[in-house]
Scaffold this motif. Structure first.
Motif, PDB file in Angstrom:
ATOM      1  N   ALA A   1      -5.085   9.890 -10.649  1.00 18.39           N
ATOM      2  CA  ALA A   1      -4.397  10.683  -9.624  1.00 18.39           C
ATOM      3  C   ALA A   1      -3.822   9.784  -8.545  1.00 18.39           C
ATOM      4  O   ALA A   1      -2.694   9.993  -8.075  1.00 18.39           O
ATOM      5  CB  ALA A   1      -5.362  11.701  -9.016  1.00 18.39           C
ATOM      6  N   ALA A   2      -4.580   8.760  -8.138  1.00 15.35           N
ATOM      7  CA  ALA A   2      -4.113   7.838  -7.100  1.00 15.35           C
ATOM      8  C   ALA A   2      -2.904   7.048  -7.571  1.00 15.35           C
ATOM      9  O   ALA A   2      -2.012   6.730  -6.773  1.00 15.35           O
ATOM     10  CB  ALA A   2      -5.231   6.896  -6.689  1.00 15.35           C
ATOM     11  N   ALA A   3      -2.851   6.736  -8.868  1.00 21.03           N
ATOM     12  CA  ALA A   3      -1.709   5.995  -9.400  1.00 21.03           C
ATOM     13  C   ALA A   3      -0.425   6.796  -9.245  1.00 21.03           C
ATOM     14  O   ALA A   3       0.657   6.234  -9.063  1.00 21.03           O
ATOM     15  CB  ALA A   3      -1.939   5.648 -10.872  1.00 21.03           C
ATOM     16  N   TYR A   4      -0.542   8.107  -9.304  1.00 21.50           N
ATOM     17  CA  TYR A   4       0.649   8.947  -9.194  1.00 21.50           C
ATOM     18  C   TYR A   4       0.991   9.287  -7.754  1.00 21.50           C
ATOM     19  O   TYR A   4       2.160   9.299  -7.374  1.00 21.50           O
ATOM     20  CB  TYR A   4       0.448  10.252  -9.985  1.00 21.50           C
ATOM     21  N   ALA A   5      -0.009   9.578  -6.933  1.00 19.57           N
ATOM     22  CA  ALA A   5       0.275  10.142  -5.616  1.00 19.57           C
ATOM     23  C   ALA A   5      -0.443   9.454  -4.473  1.00 19.57           C
ATOM     24  O   ALA A   5      -0.351   9.915  -3.334  1.00 19.57           O
ATOM     25  CB  ALA A   5      -0.094  11.635  -5.610  1.00 19.57           C
ATOM     26  N   GLY A   6      -1.141   8.358  -4.739  1.00 16.79           N
ATOM     27  CA  GLY A   6      -1.879   7.683  -3.689  1.00 16.79           C
ATOM     28  C   GLY A   6      -1.009   6.724  -2.895  1.00 16.79           C
ATOM     29  O   GLY A   6       0.114   6.403  -3.290  1.00 16.79           O
ATOM     30  N   PRO A   7      -1.530   6.235  -1.751  1.00 19.31           N
ATOM     31  CA  PRO A   7      -0.775   5.265  -0.955  1.00 19.31           C
ATOM     32  C   PRO A   7      -0.627   3.948  -1.704  1.00 19.31           C
ATOM     33  O   PRO A   7      -1.491   3.567  -2.493  1.00 19.31           O
ATOM     34  CB  PRO A   7      -1.641   5.100   0.304  1.00 19.31           C
ATOM     35  N   GLN A   8       0.460   3.262  -1.458  1.00 19.41           N
ATOM     36  CA  GLN A   8       0.733   2.019  -2.161  1.00 19.41           C
ATOM     37  C   GLN A   8       0.080   0.816  -1.502  1.00 19.41           C
ATOM     38  O   GLN A   8       0.090  -0.282  -2.067  1.00 19.41           O
ATOM     39  CB  GLN A   8       2.256   1.794  -2.246  1.00 19.41           C
ATOM     40  N   ASP A   9      -0.501   1.005  -0.316  1.00 18.86           N
ATOM     41  CA  ASP A   9      -1.077  -0.137   0.392  1.00 18.86           C
ATOM     42  C   ASP A   9      -2.532  -0.403   0.025  1.00 18.86           C
ATOM     43  O   ASP A   9      -3.151  -1.328   0.550  1.00 18.86           O
ATOM     44  CB  ASP A   9      -0.958   0.066   1.907  1.00 18.86           C
ATOM     45  N   GLY A  10      -3.095   0.390  -0.880  1.00 13.27           N
ATOM     46  CA  GLY A  10      -4.471   0.164  -1.294  1.00 13.27           C
ATOM     47  C   GLY A  10      -5.497   0.633  -0.288  1.00 13.27           C
ATOM     48  O   GLY A  10      -6.686   0.365  -0.449  1.00 13.27           O
ATOM     49  N   GLY A  11      -5.074   1.315   0.758  1.00 12.69           N
ATOM     50  CA  GLY A  11      -5.999   1.794   1.765  1.00 12.69           C
ATOM     51  C   GLY A  11      -6.903   2.888   1.230  1.00 12.69           C
ATOM     52  O   GLY A  11      -6.756   3.350   0.091  1.00 12.69           O
ATOM     53  N   PRO A  12      -7.860   3.348   2.036  1.00 13.46           N
ATOM     54  CA  PRO A  12      -8.808   4.360   1.563  1.00 13.46           C
ATOM     55  C   PRO A  12      -8.121   5.674   1.234  1.00 13.46           C
ATOM     56  O   PRO A  12      -7.197   6.098   1.920  1.00 13.46           O
ATOM     57  CB  PRO A  12      -9.783   4.507   2.739  1.00 13.46           C
ATOM     58  N   LEU A  13      -8.588   6.293   0.167  1.00  7.06           N
ATOM     59  CA  LEU A  13      -8.025   7.564  -0.283  1.00  7.06           C
ATOM     60  C   LEU A  13      -9.159   8.441  -0.776  1.00  7.06           C
ATOM     61  O   LEU A  13      -9.996   8.005  -1.572  1.00  7.06           O
ATOM     62  CB  LEU A  13      -7.012   7.344  -1.405  1.00  7.06           C
ATOM     63  N   LEU A  14      -9.192   9.683  -0.329  1.00  4.74           N
ATOM     64  CA  LEU A  14     -10.144  10.663  -0.827  1.00  4.74           C
ATOM     65  C   LEU A  14      -9.411  11.572  -1.805  1.00  4.74           C
ATOM     66  O   LEU A  14      -8.447  12.247  -1.439  1.00  4.74           O
ATOM     67  CB  LEU A  14     -10.719  11.488   0.333  1.00  4.74           C
ATOM     68  N   VAL A  15      -9.864  11.572  -3.053  1.00  7.41           N
ATOM     69  CA  VAL A  15      -9.282  12.417  -4.091  1.00  7.41           C
ATOM     70  C   VAL A  15     -10.247  13.564  -4.372  1.00  7.41           C
ATOM     71  O   VAL A  15     -11.424  13.320  -4.703  1.00  7.41           O
ATOM     72  CB  VAL A  15      -9.017  11.630  -5.390  1.00  7.41           C
ATOM     73  N   VAL A  16      -9.780  14.784  -4.243  1.00  6.23           N
ATOM     74  CA  VAL A  16     -10.577  15.964  -4.550  1.00  6.23           C
ATOM     75  C   VAL A  16      -9.943  16.653  -5.753  1.00  6.23           C
ATOM     76  O   VAL A  16      -8.806  17.116  -5.676  1.00  6.23           O
ATOM     77  CB  VAL A  16     -10.653  16.928  -3.350  1.00  6.23           C
ATOM     78  N   ASP A  17     -10.671  16.678  -6.856  1.00  4.31           N
ATOM     79  CA  ASP A  17     -10.171  17.254  -8.105  1.00  4.31           C
ATOM     80  C   ASP A  17     -10.843  18.607  -8.307  1.00  4.31           C
ATOM     81  O   ASP A  17     -12.063  18.685  -8.503  1.00  4.31           O
ATOM     82  CB  ASP A  17     -10.478  16.317  -9.267  1.00  4.31           C
ATOM     83  N   LEU A  18     -10.039  19.662  -8.256  1.00  2.77           N
ATOM     84  CA  LEU A  18     -10.534  21.035  -8.331  1.00  2.77           C
ATOM     85  C   LEU A  18     -10.263  21.578  -9.721  1.00  2.77           C
ATOM     86  O   LEU A  18      -9.176  22.086 -10.007  1.00  2.77           O
ATOM     87  CB  LEU A  18      -9.841  21.890  -7.265  1.00  2.77           C
TER      88      LEU A  18
END
Length: 271
Positions: free
Chosen positions: A130-147
């Motif tokens: 999911a991060a590969a498609y819609a995450g930030p490109q700077d590698g910073g922290p990302l919270l992914v919630v998969d429902l």
């Protein structure tokens, strides 16, 4: 609720050369839906994860676990036949799995994919897809919630790696028709709070400030996404089609792998 402490960490890079690979297939094998993606074509299959009728009986995946590898393999073989044809010597197949899938699930997934006859397989977690498609490109922290239909997952990524992950075996299919999604929203809040208590470096706070990325079929429901945003007190991030975020991210990773495979090797080095 399960956490990252319950399973062995398995962050591994997929960026190595797959010499001779020119085609591929990305798969998102869910408890409710199985989706397939091909470079240049996009999503080519979005079908119920059921082995009924032409495949057999019942659902081969329950609560994110492969419970019937034989029928699951038949289902994936049917998709591969339609998407790739019979000759797959030049193909790579990428499959996403729940972040906290145990070694048994990952081993079963690899075995099924190898049985399809590709040159190589890649098994990676759904949060990084999911991060590969819609995450930030700077590698910073990302919270992914998969429902999902039978699972709700929250994953904290830092520099593309899983820092923390939580899983609740509840999802949209557990709700009665017309029932408010209180149980699903509560599961998300409980997982985020558990992460907060373990976060010693402020990564979760940074991820919340960016806004959690919501994926999965549950993110299509405004009554779910709005409640999560209100209860967390932060805006949430959605793609144009949250249900296919994971498979499209897996597809982008596949495309990157195929580009690397096509690149000429540097002098004096082998792939």
């Amino acid at each position: 609720m399960r956490s990252l402490r319950d399973v062995r960490r398995h962050d591994r890079s997929v960026h190595r050369h797959y010499r001779g690979a020119t085609r591929g297939l990305a798969l998102d094998l869910g408890s409710s839906r199985t989706r397939a993606w091909i470079p240049g074509q996009g999503v080519v299959a979005d079908t119920a994860s059921a082995d009924g009728g032409e495949y057999g009986h019942g659902r081969p995946v329950r609560r994110g676990r492969i419970v019937d590898p034989e029928s699951c393999g038949r289902m994936l073989a049917r998709i591969a036949d339609r998407a790739l044809g019979d000759d797959r010597d030049d193909t790579v197949i990428v499959l996403s799995h729940p972040v906290l899938a145990g070694p048994g699930h990952r081993a079963a997934a690899r075995e099924m994919l190898h049985a399809l006859g590709p040159r190589d397989v890649i098994v990676l977690d759904s949060a990084r897809a999911a991060a590969a498609y819609a995450g930030p490109q700077d590698g910073g922290p990302l919270l992914v919630v998969d429902l999902g239909a039978e699972l709700t997952e929250a994953t904290l990524l830092v520099d593309g790696l899983v820092r923390d992950a939580r899983l609740a075996e509840t999802g949209l299919s557990d709700l009665e028709p017309g029932e408010a999604p209180a149980a699903v929203v509560r599961a998300v809040l409980d997982m985020v709070m558990a992460m907060w208590r373990q976060d010693r470096h402020g990564a979760l706070l940074g991820a919340l400030r960016r806004g959690p990325l919501l994926a999965g079929g549950g993110a299509l429901r405004p009554d779910v996404t709005n409640r999560i945003a209100v209860r967390l007190g932060v805006p949430v991030r959605l793609t144009d089609d949250p249900a296919t975020t994971v498979v499209r991210g897996a597809g982008l990773i596949l495309s990157s792998v195929l580009r690397h495979a096509a690149a000429p090797a540097l002098p004096g080095r082998s792939g």
